[in-house]
Enzyme design. Sequence first.
Site, PDB file in Angstrom:
ATOM      1  N   TYR A 265      17.262 -12.882 -13.222  1.00  0.00           N
ATOM      2  CA  TYR A 265      18.543 -13.057 -12.535  1.00  0.00           C
ATOM      3  C   TYR A 265      19.663 -13.001 -13.555  1.00  0.00           C
ATOM      4  CZ  TYR A 265      15.932 -14.527  -8.448  1.00  0.00           C
ATOM      5  OH  TYR A 265      15.087 -14.546  -7.386  1.00  0.00           O
TER       6      TYR A 265
ATOM      7  N   CYS B 107     -15.104 -48.259 -18.697  1.00  0.00           N
ATOM      8  CA  CYS B 107     -15.397 -49.205 -17.623  1.00  0.00           C
ATOM      9  C   CYS B 107     -16.861 -49.127 -17.213  1.00  0.00           C
ATOM     10  CB  CYS B 107     -14.533 -48.912 -16.392  1.00  0.00           C
ATOM     11  SG  CYS B 107     -12.792 -49.087 -16.688  1.00  0.00           S
TER      12      CYS B 107
ATOM     13  N   CYS C 221     -13.664 -57.264 -11.587  1.00  0.00           N
ATOM     14  CA  CYS C 221     -14.595 -58.293 -11.114  1.00  0.00           C
ATOM     15  C   CYS C 221     -15.961 -58.210 -11.777  1.00  0.00           C
ATOM     16  CB  CYS C 221     -14.749 -58.216  -9.598  1.00  0.00           C
ATOM     17  SG  CYS C 221     -15.616 -56.754  -9.036  1.00  0.00           S
TER      18      CYS C 221
ATOM     19  N   LYS D   7      21.681 -23.456 -12.299  1.00  0.00           N
ATOM     20  CA  LYS D   7      21.194 -23.387 -13.679  1.00  0.00           C
ATOM     21  C   LYS D   7      19.683 -23.144 -13.596  1.00  0.00           C
ATOM     22  CE  LYS D   7      21.581 -25.523 -18.187  1.00  0.00           C
ATOM     23  NZ  LYS D   7      20.252 -25.156 -18.658  1.00  0.00           N
TER      24      LYS D   7
ATOM     25  N   LYS E 298      31.822 -22.311 -14.322  1.00  0.00           N
ATOM     26  CA  LYS E 298      32.490 -21.434 -15.280  1.00  0.00           C
ATOM     27  C   LYS E 298      33.894 -21.137 -14.771  1.00  0.00           C
ATOM     28  CE  LYS E 298      28.022 -19.282 -16.132  1.00  0.00           C
ATOM     29  NZ  LYS E 298      27.152 -18.125 -15.894  1.00  0.00           N
TER      30      LYS E 298
ATOM     31  N   ARG F 101      16.716 -15.236 -26.639  1.00  0.00           N
ATOM     32  CA  ARG F 101      17.924 -15.845 -27.158  1.00  0.00           C
ATOM     33  C   ARG F 101      17.763 -16.233 -28.629  1.00  0.00           C
ATOM     34  NH1 ARG F 101      19.660 -20.951 -27.744  1.00  0.00           N
ATOM     35  NH2 ARG F 101      21.902 -21.275 -27.661  1.00  0.00           N
TER      36      ARG F 101
ATOM     37  N   CYS G 171     -15.921 -49.313  -7.645  1.00  0.00           N
ATOM     38  CA  CYS G 171     -16.482 -50.642  -7.829  1.00  0.00           C
ATOM     39  C   CYS G 171     -17.288 -50.959  -6.576  1.00  0.00           C
ATOM     40  CB  CYS G 171     -15.336 -51.643  -7.989  1.00  0.00           C
ATOM     41  SG  CYS G 171     -15.829 -53.348  -7.701  1.00  0.00           S
TER      42      CYS G 171
ATOM     43  N   ALA H 215       0.837  -1.202   0.000  1.00  0.00           N
ATOM     44  CA  ALA H 215       0.000   0.000   0.000  1.00  0.00           C
ATOM     45  C   ALA H 215       0.876   1.257   0.000  1.00  0.00           C
ATOM     46  CB  ALA H 215      -0.916  -0.010   1.217  1.00  0.00           C
TER      47      ALA H 215
ATOM     48  N   LYS I  31      23.758 -31.256 -15.013  1.00  0.00           N
ATOM     49  CA  LYS I  31      22.304 -31.311 -14.875  1.00  0.00           C
ATOM     50  C   LYS I  31      21.866 -32.280 -13.780  1.00  0.00           C
ATOM     51  CE  LYS I  31      19.925 -30.474 -18.380  1.00  0.00           C
ATOM     52  NZ  LYS I  31      19.148 -29.481 -19.116  1.00  0.00           N
TER      53      LYS I  31
ATOM     54  N   ASP J 236      15.882 -22.549 -14.358  1.00  0.00           N
ATOM     55  CA  ASP J 236      15.008 -23.187 -15.335  1.00  0.00           C
ATOM     56  C   ASP J 236      13.993 -22.165 -15.842  1.00  0.00           C
ATOM     57  OD1 ASP J 236      13.992 -25.127 -16.918  1.00  0.00           O
ATOM     58  OD2 ASP J 236      12.962 -26.217 -15.330  1.00  0.00           O
TER      59      ASP J 236
ATOM     60  N   SER K 168      25.004 -21.490 -25.871  1.00  0.00           N
ATOM     61  CA  SER K 168      24.387 -22.428 -24.931  1.00  0.00           C
ATOM     62  C   SER K 168      25.513 -23.200 -24.250  1.00  0.00           C
ATOM     63  CB  SER K 168      23.401 -23.338 -25.647  1.00  0.00           C
ATOM     64  OG  SER K 168      24.105 -24.175 -26.510  1.00  0.00           O
ATOM     65  N   LEU K 169      25.169 -24.163 -23.443  1.00  0.00           N
ATOM     66  CA  LEU K 169      26.163 -24.871 -22.645  1.00  0.00           C
ATOM     67  C   LEU K 169      26.156 -26.350 -22.988  1.00  0.00           C
ATOM     68  CD1 LEU K 169      25.276 -23.282 -19.204  1.00  0.00           C
ATOM     69  CD2 LEU K 169      27.429 -22.966 -20.431  1.00  0.00           C
TER      70      LEU K 169
ATOM     71  N   CYS L  36     -16.824 -52.892 -13.240  1.00  0.00           N
ATOM     72  CA  CYS L  36     -15.469 -52.979 -12.702  1.00  0.00           C
ATOM     73  C   CYS L  36     -14.601 -53.849 -13.614  1.00  0.00           C
ATOM     74  CB  CYS L  36     -15.494 -53.567 -11.299  1.00  0.00           C
ATOM     75  SG  CYS L  36     -13.843 -53.933 -10.667  1.00  0.00           S
TER      76      CYS L  36
ATOM     77  N   TYR M 176       3.883   1.442  -1.139  1.00  0.00           N
ATOM     78  CA  TYR M 176       4.511   1.496  -2.463  1.00  0.00           C
ATOM     79  C   TYR M 176       3.537   2.130  -3.459  1.00  0.00           C
ATOM     80  CZ  TYR M 176       6.682  -0.158  -6.813  1.00  0.00           C
ATOM     81  OH  TYR M 176       7.243  -0.234  -8.054  1.00  0.00           O
ATOM     82  N   ASP M 177       2.294   1.649  -3.433  1.00  0.00           N
ATOM     83  CA  ASP M 177       1.288   2.183  -4.350  1.00  0.00           C
ATOM     84  C   ASP M 177       1.113   3.692  -4.139  1.00  0.00           C
ATOM     85  OD1 ASP M 177       0.976  -0.349  -5.294  1.00  0.00           O
ATOM     86  OD2 ASP M 177      -0.860  -0.775  -4.157  1.00  0.00           O
TER      87      ASP M 177
ATOM     88  N   CYS N  19     -14.205 -58.350  -5.036  1.00  0.00           N
ATOM     89  CA  CYS N  19     -13.332 -57.889  -6.128  1.00  0.00           C
ATOM     90  C   CYS N  19     -11.875 -58.246  -5.796  1.00  0.00           C
ATOM     91  CB  CYS N  19     -13.494 -56.379  -6.277  1.00  0.00           C
ATOM     92  SG  CYS N  19     -12.421 -55.663  -7.523  1.00  0.00           S
TER      93      CYS N  19
HETATM   94  S1  IVH Z   1      25.734 -19.227 -18.887  1.00  0.00           S
HETATM   95  C1  IVH Z   1      28.343 -18.816 -22.172  1.00  0.00           C
HETATM   96  N1  IVH Z   1      24.658 -19.489 -16.520  1.00  0.00           N
HETATM   97  O1  IVH Z   1      21.185 -22.451 -19.651  1.00  0.00           O
HETATM   98  C2  IVH Z   1      27.372 -19.505 -21.343  1.00  0.00           C
HETATM   99  N2  IVH Z   1      23.372 -20.134 -18.402  1.00  0.00           N
HETATM  100  O2  IVH Z   1      22.080 -24.492 -21.541  1.00  0.00           O
HETATM  101  C3  IVH Z   1      26.010 -18.982 -21.505  1.00  0.00           C
HETATM  102  N3  IVH Z   1      21.121 -20.933 -17.834  1.00  0.00           N
HETATM  103  O3  IVH Z   1      20.711 -20.574 -22.550  1.00  0.00           O
HETATM  104  C4  IVH Z   1      25.073 -19.439 -20.496  1.00  0.00           C
HETATM  105  N4  IVH Z   1      21.301 -20.638 -15.665  1.00  0.00           N
HETATM  106  O4  IVH Z   1      19.222 -20.065 -20.524  1.00  0.00           O
HETATM  107  C5  IVH Z   1      24.488 -19.668 -17.839  1.00  0.00           C
HETATM  108  N5  IVH Z   1      23.828 -19.616 -14.337  1.00  0.00           N
HETATM  109  C6  IVH Z   1      23.657 -19.785 -15.659  1.00  0.00           C
HETATM  110  C7  IVH Z   1      22.465 -20.277 -16.220  1.00  0.00           C
HETATM  111  C8  IVH Z   1      22.358 -20.457 -17.595  1.00  0.00           C
HETATM  112  C9  IVH Z   1      20.492 -21.026 -16.657  1.00  0.00           C
HETATM  113  C10 IVH Z   1      20.522 -21.333 -19.128  1.00  0.00           C
HETATM  114  C11 IVH Z   1      20.564 -20.282 -20.186  1.00  0.00           C
HETATM  115  C12 IVH Z   1      21.282 -20.900 -21.346  1.00  0.00           C
HETATM  116  C13 IVH Z   1      21.148 -22.353 -21.056  1.00  0.00           C
HETATM  117  C14 IVH Z   1      22.295 -23.140 -21.653  1.00  0.00           C
END
Ligand code: IVH
Length: 713
Positions: free
Chosen positions: A259, A449, A455, A152, A331, A173, A470, A37, A355, A154, A85-86, A452, A39-40, A476
């Site tokens: 994040y 069904c 039976c 990682k 990393k 991406r 049933c 409130a 993973k 999701d 990607s990783l 039953c 904040y609003d 049964c």
């Molecule tokens: S680094 C150069 N850090 O995972 C590396 N990716 O499988 C670039 N993801 O497309 C990614 N948490 O959507 C990195 N702490 C994290 C992550 C992360 C989730 C996702 C991201 C990326 C995918 C790769």
Amino acid sequence: MPSASGAVFDHLQQLRAEIEAHNRRYYVDDAPIISDAQYDQLMVELQAIEQAHPDWVTPDSPTQRVGAAPLSHFQPVHHAVRMLSLANAFTAEDIQAFDERVSAALAESGLLAAATEAPDTVTGQAAQAGQADLFPPAAAAAPGVAYMAEYKFDGLAVSLRYEAGRLAQAATRGDGADGEDITANIRTLRSVPLRLLGEAPAVLEVRGEVLMARADFTRLNDAQVARGDKPFVNPRNAAAGSLRQLDPRVTATRPLRFYAYGWGQVQDAAGRALQPRATHADMLDWLAAFGFAVSPGRTLCHGADALLRFYEQVGAARAGLPYGIDGVVYKVNDLRAQAVLGFVARAPRFAIAHKFPAQEETTRLLGIDVQVGRTGALTPVARLQPVFVGGVTVTNATLHNEDEIHRKDVRIGDTVVVRRAGDVIPEVVGPVLDLRPADARPFDLAAACPVCPECGSAVERPEGEAITRCTGGLFCPAQRKQTLWHAASRKALDIDGLGDKLIEQLVDGGRVRTLADLYGLGELELSTYPRMGLKSAQNLVREIDRSRRPSLSRLLYALGIRHVGETTARDIARHFGSLQAVLQASEDDFLQVPDVGPVVAASIHRFFAEAHNREVVAALQAAGVEPQAEAALAGDKPLAGKTLVLTGTLPTLSRDEATRLVLAAGGKVSGSVSRKTAWVVAGEEAGSKLVKAQELGVPVLDEAGLQALLGGG
Ligand code: IVH
């Protein structure tokens, strides 16, 4: 500017800064200090000033997060620096191999020492959380390569481009080279600064994940359902759907968070690439200072062992995190080392995703079978194309009941999301509507069904109930098997060694019809069943014998009366004190039991009024089953869960008497000594069991010791 309006202008700027600071406290620090409130109220004040002075409105004002008009489509965006990607790893060996590859490549380029050097301070959240020393180098001499270990997340990867400190563009991406422009949607996320704090470089691309916290997801889904909209399958889908909205006003109502875990282009005003910090850890701290929520849980680790410890710890803590993570990411911390390691295909060589076994997978729903439960409930079970999820291969999953199937709109032939988290029973979460084939068939329980499936008895679904049952009761065989399985389970009669397979054979062969029939089984007979040696048959008979002295509450629970769980069984046992009293009670008498309401009372009364149930109880009594009054046992089972071995001749107690005392005190008596034996009670002429006890270090008592255990002095 006249001085009066100058003061108003100052106030406006102060309000904007204050509102953004509260956004950070709420979304970045997770530590709000004002109410919604309040904040609003600040927002209302700011809006009032901006309405009076429209020329003061700037795109980075908190009032401008929502407001862009709906789009007809998203514009393509070319990423200045590719979004990678990783590579994925699943096993400890994968991680050891990764660490060896990295170490070897760095040794070759002369950077190993620099990359392993433990920085003198561990910065960022890890240090704040006191985690700096959690994963120290294994040995001072060989600390191993320093890695930043992160969750990682999701969710969905996005790139936020800031020019001169202001959010200029946000993109998905896409294929890594080109994504889509979702700036209007991203602006609605209050965890994304519209304007960076402090001295910003000319260009800064911040990369990270957009996700929805689990609690926010549940709330959103409840609201969806209440409005008559379809619920989302999981937080990731909800986040993706929310970012795909063409109308940012819709996205604004969705609780998304961002994040940061990396960066793309970083440039000074002359267009030169900047690298303001030397390590990934320091870069993340640098990003945090601009006002981002940065990779919570990040921890500096040295060498593969420390990475694996991080993996274990995070895996154990995972269920308690507010959002979903599907693994962890490692990393190389040193940025020069990262540069030297470079890339293969679309993934960096300096990083890897470790993973967790997926808790959700998609697979095809091949059909829906119907199983009959203990209470006769017809339960639809999904027959699936086998899929590896939650660490096991799943071929069946529960669909709960017919209404659930229709609520989720699951059809045979659909591609469905299957979930198995921890030890829970796998379940079908919902269909992937985009992949629905034209010939997908809705499921109709009444058609599948009409009677039953086990039976042939009539089935019924009472008004207002979700479950079709049933009506065959113990006629049964499916219900009979489930009833026996339930009666033998740990919280009921706790008959060790009476498994599903044996129950199935005993029932199918007509040897056991009711619980009472178990007490007529002999060793020799049992030993003729597949996978039953004489030894296991003897053990089972001993277990069945032991179960003749259950507490009254366990017996009541074991009978499998509808609505009578463990707690209700205990309440009833305490109230009536004996089986006889329970058998004679009226429906009103049951209502006198604390916490027992009309539905439960009616159910218990109906159970004992039925002739075949009374017959079973009489047969149990005839077989010597004699429940022990709750009062005698209440809270006073000094040997609960303990196994004792008796050997030799005791001075005053016969073997039978001693056994009975141990059983009455909740213990078990076994014929052989093992590490699991709690005590060996030895009398005169004790032989090999005493020797075995001494070998294994099992404590040995005499009769007086046993009496002391039993509380008899
Ligand atoms: S680094 C150069 N850090 O995972 C590396 N990716 O499988 C670039 N993801 O497309 C990614 N948490 O959507 C990195 N702490 C994290 C992550 C992360 C989730 C996702 C991201 C990326 C995918 C790769």
